[in-house]
Design an enzyme around this catalytic site. Structure first.
Site, short mmCIF file in Angstrom:
data_model
loop_
_atom_site.label_atom_id
_atom_site.label_comp_id
_atom_site.label_asym_id
_atom_site.label_seq_id
_atom_site.Cartn_x
_atom_site.Cartn_y
_atom_site.Cartn_z
N ARG A 16 -6.34 0.21 0.90
CA ARG A 16 -5.72 1.34 0.18
C ARG A 16 -5.11 2.36 1.15
O ARG A 16 -4.12 3.01 0.82
CB ARG A 16 -6.78 2.01 -0.72
CG ARG A 16 -6.20 3.12 -1.63
CD ARG A 16 -7.27 3.66 -2.57
NE ARG A 16 -6.73 4.58 -3.56
CZ ARG A 16 -7.01 5.88 -3.60
NH1 ARG A 16 -7.83 6.41 -2.72
NH2 ARG A 16 -6.48 6.65 -4.53
N ILE B 139 -1.08 8.29 -6.09
CA ILE B 139 -1.74 6.98 -6.08
C ILE B 139 -3.00 7.20 -6.92
O ILE B 139 -3.76 8.15 -6.68
CB ILE B 139 -2.05 6.49 -4.65
CG1 ILE B 139 -2.77 5.13 -4.67
CG2 ILE B 139 -2.85 7.49 -3.83
CD1 ILE B 139 -2.87 4.45 -3.30
N SER B 140 -3.18 6.40 -7.95
CA SER B 140 -4.27 6.63 -8.91
C SER B 140 -5.64 6.54 -8.27
O SER B 140 -5.84 5.87 -7.26
CB SER B 140 -4.19 5.61 -10.05
OG SER B 140 -3.11 5.90 -10.89
N GLN B 141 -6.58 7.22 -8.90
CA GLN B 141 -7.98 7.14 -8.51
C GLN B 141 -8.44 5.68 -8.63
O GLN B 141 -8.15 5.02 -9.63
CB GLN B 141 -8.76 8.03 -9.48
CG GLN B 141 -10.24 8.10 -9.24
CD GLN B 141 -10.93 8.94 -10.30
OE1 GLN B 141 -10.29 9.58 -11.13
NE2 GLN B 141 -12.25 8.94 -10.28
#
Length: 213
Positions: free
Chosen positions: A37, A63-65
């Site tokens: 990530r 950027i999503s959790q």
């Protein structure tokens, strides 16, 4: 483009956090544990890459959790070879998770800057979507329909009808619906005009952008 033992260790910790929050799908957990990530984020945020938080990326997007990514991915119930439409490519992190799950991914991104960046970046990590498209997510991707499942990674004020119509019977649409706060909603297509709807609590996403041109 380094992925060190330290990064791998931090990822394992992240998997444990996501697991503790209720994610049980082993394939999803493996994907979170495998994907670097930190490479999807600007270098200033590298120290935060394996915290269970959303972070800013280019073009005022995030950027999503990881938990949210895992939660949506788990709801899709992807089988290897499934044809999946992603609305909102963004950083490409969710795209990579879908690829790890064995999906044939078709992804639409509305922001030109992100589209160019992610189109170049994903193949370098070995993630090859079937098709990355610069376009309006509200319209889906009629040329490639129908899909086994559709995932929307931005908050939609309403459920776009084209997305429902592009699902196979038995297909699943996972979409956060609402204004400032969205309710994670799953639609399962039961027939040509019949959909089953389930709701899974509140989440916060950046808004789904419509093509104004």
């Amino acid at each position: 483009m380094k992925d060190t033992f330290k990064h791998k260790g931090l990822r394992q910790q992240l998997v444990n956090v996501v697991k503790a929050k209720g994610i049980t799908d082993e394939n999803v957990l493996n994907a979170i544990g495998k994907i670097p990530r930190h490479l999807f984020m600007d270098s200033g945020f590298l120290d935060h890459a394996y915290q269970d938080k959303a972070f800013p990326i280019a073009a005022d997007q995030t950027i999503s959790q990881p938990y949210t990514v895992a939660f949506q991915s788990e709801l899709l119930k992807i089988k290897k070879g499934d044809k999946v439409l992603e609305i909102g490519t963004g950083s490409g992190y969710q795209t990579a998770v879908l690829c790890e799950l064995g999906a044939k991914v078709y992804s639409v991104e509305r922001q030109q800057e992100l589209f160019k960046k992610t189109s170049n970046f994903l193949p370098k990590l070995g993630y090859r979507a079937k098709k990355l498209v610069f376009g309006d997510g509200y319209k889906g991707l009629i040329d490639e329909a129908p899909f086994d499942s559709i995932i929307v990674t931005a908050g939609a004020p309403f459920v776009p009808k084209p997305l429902l119509s592009q699902l196979k019977v038995g297909g699943r649409l996972v979409i956060p619906v609402g204004g400032d706060v969205q309710v994670m909603t799953l639609f399962v297509r039961k027939g040509s005009k019949e959909f089953e709807q389930h709701e899974f609590g509140e989440f916060r996403f950046v808004p789904l952008l419509e093509d104004k041109n």
